[in-house]
Write a protein that holds these residues in place. Structure first.
Motif, short mmCIF file in Angstrom:
data_model
loop_
_atom_site.label_atom_id
_atom_site.label_comp_id
_atom_site.label_asym_id
_atom_site.label_seq_id
_atom_site.Cartn_x
_atom_site.Cartn_y
_atom_site.Cartn_z
N ALA A 58 0.84 -1.21 0.00
CA ALA A 58 0.00 0.00 0.00
C ALA A 58 0.87 1.25 0.00
O ALA A 58 0.52 2.26 -0.62
N ASP A 59 2.02 1.17 0.69
CA ASP A 59 2.94 2.31 0.68
C ASP A 59 3.39 2.60 -0.75
O ASP A 59 3.52 3.76 -1.16
N VAL A 60 3.65 1.52 -1.49
CA VAL A 60 4.12 1.69 -2.88
C VAL A 60 3.04 2.36 -3.73
O VAL A 60 3.35 3.21 -4.58
N THR A 61 1.79 1.99 -3.48
CA THR A 61 0.73 2.51 -4.34
C THR A 61 0.49 4.01 -4.12
O THR A 61 -0.24 4.63 -4.89
N VAL B 15 5.68 6.70 -8.78
CA VAL B 15 5.94 5.51 -9.60
C VAL B 15 5.50 4.31 -8.79
O VAL B 15 6.16 3.90 -7.84
N LYS B 16 4.34 3.75 -9.15
CA LYS B 16 3.73 2.71 -8.32
C LYS B 16 4.21 1.34 -8.77
O LYS B 16 3.41 0.49 -9.12
N ARG C 235 2.15 -3.99 -11.21
CA ARG C 235 2.90 -3.14 -10.26
C ARG C 235 4.11 -3.85 -9.70
O ARG C 235 5.04 -3.23 -9.21
N LEU C 236 4.10 -5.19 -9.77
CA LEU C 236 5.27 -5.95 -9.33
C LEU C 236 6.15 -6.31 -10.53
O LEU C 236 7.06 -7.14 -10.41
N SER C 237 5.87 -5.74 -11.68
CA SER C 237 6.68 -5.89 -12.90
C SER C 237 6.60 -7.27 -13.54
O SER C 237 7.48 -7.65 -14.32
N ALA C 238 5.56 -8.05 -13.21
CA ALA C 238 5.37 -9.33 -13.89
C ALA C 238 4.81 -9.10 -15.29
O ALA C 238 4.19 -8.07 -15.56
N ASP C 239 5.03 -10.10 -16.16
CA ASP C 239 4.31 -10.10 -17.44
C ASP C 239 2.96 -10.74 -17.18
O ASP C 239 2.86 -11.74 -16.44
N VAL C 240 1.91 -10.19 -17.78
CA VAL C 240 0.55 -10.64 -17.47
C VAL C 240 -0.14 -11.11 -18.74
O VAL C 240 -0.10 -10.43 -19.77
N ILE C 241 -0.74 -12.31 -18.65
CA ILE C 241 -1.58 -12.82 -19.74
C ILE C 241 -3.00 -12.89 -19.22
O ILE C 241 -3.25 -13.53 -18.18
N ASN C 242 -3.92 -12.23 -19.88
CA ASN C 242 -5.32 -12.30 -19.48
C ASN C 242 -6.05 -13.28 -20.36
O ASN C 242 -6.04 -13.15 -21.59
#
Ligand code: CP
Length: 329
Positions: free
Chosen positions: A26-29, A33-34, A65-72
């Motif tokens: 939550a601090d990061v958000t 730069v989140k 936000r954790l820099s993962a690659d995301v596939i929806n």
């Protein structure tokens, strides 16, 4: 924590750890730069066989936000509509290299099957399975309660002594189940208020008191009133005479809302049926946490993805995820 399938099997310390890591997130958000590099190089697939707005978007935002690659992946428009099985769908995704699977499925137990099957070597996170469980919703609800009651940034604390009233369609609600397990683990007491037709035939295992009269339940002065959505899509028969009758007996109407003390929190997991289970005046009041729940959902899901994909540090070196100064652009 390899998978998150249920809140029933979460120990108190594990649950508090997730909430504490969510505080870090939550601090990061709140930053300009989140973003953290914590999941850089990892791939997360959002595998949704049922509709979703909040959960799917929130998991996507959390992973990014954790820099993962995301596939929806949505079942609608995929080869699932041609009859492809869960196994073949998952193995297809696994062949592309996936580290985490966030799954929502209409069948209770589908995430457990996936985690136990060996079809894919990935962390599995339950994003809602049938009428069974929705663990990240319960975690974000607990996180929201803890922040409102103990203050934002509070770490290490549980919900000891907090009285939570869960109202409405408990029978079809995976949110109610996951909340009942988690809230009790965190020291809260839980009461269900619902018509007999919308309660499980044996609510006793949830450890919740039961009222069939909402006004009697509200007179007990709960700290939190959590309204549940009437899940018409899961109802093949009449569970109450008509919507107007339901609202009269079980809705958080403007009249009932006016009787609540100023400290009572109003919660709803969404999506809401405004005017049916909750009046607009209650949903939009400052005592309502409904928008906060959505906001907190991103932090909690960041914590869950981090803890399932990266895991704990060895004992003695344990630390909350560094919120690195080298936040990526
Ligand atoms: N609360 C919740 O699960 O909402 P969605 O169905 O929009 O994801």
């Amino acid at each position: 924590m390899r998978h998150l399938l249920s809140t029933r099997d979460l120990a108190r310390d594990e649950a508090i750890r997730i909430l504490d890591v969510a505080e870090e997130m939550a601090d990061v958000t709140t930053r300009e730069v989140k973003k953290l590099p914590a999941l850089r190089g990892k791939t997360v697939v959002n595998l949704f066989f049922e509709d979703s707005t909040r959960t799917r978007i929130s998991f996507e935002a959390a992973a990014k936000r954790l820099s993962a690659d995301v596939i929806n992946f949505a079942a609608k428009g995929s080869s699932v509509s041609k009859g492809e099985s869960l196994k073949d769908t998952v193995q297809t995704l696994g062949a592309m290299g996936v580290d985490g699977v966030v799954i929502r499925h209409g069948a209770s137990g589908a995430p457990r099957v996936l985690a136990d099957s060996g079809w894919i070597d990935a962390a599995v996170v339950n994003a809602g399975d049938g009428t069974h469980e929705h663990p990240t919703q319960a975690l974000l609800d607990a996180f929201t309660m803890r922040r409102r009651i103990h203050g934002a940034g509070s770490r290490g604390r549980d919900l000891d002594g907090v009285r939570v009233l869960i109202v409405g369609d408990v029978l079809h609600s995976r949110v109610a189940r996951s909340n009942a397990w988690l809230l009790r683990t965190l020291g809260a007491s839980v009461t269900f208020a619902a018509p007999p037709t919308l309660l499980p035939s044996t609510p006793a295992p949830f450890g919740a008191a039961v009222h069939h009269d909402l006004d009697v339940a509200l007179a007990e002065d709960p700290d939190v009133v959590m309204m549940l959505r009437i899940q018409q899509e899961r109802m093949n028969e009449a569970f109450f005479p008509n919507p107007r009758e339901y609202t009269r007996h079980y809705g958080l109407t403007a009249g009932r809302f006016a009787t609540l003390p100023p400290r009572t929190l109003i919660m709803h997991p969404g999506p809401m049926n405004r005017g049916l289970e909750i009046a607009g005046i209650a949903a939009d009041d400052a005592r309502s946490t409904i928008v906060e729940q959505v906001e907190n959902g991103v932090s909690v899901r960041m914590a869950v993805l981090y803890l399932t994909l990266v895991g704990e540090q060895p004992p003695g070196t344990q630390q909350t995820p560094t919120v690195p100064q080298e936040a990526s652009a």
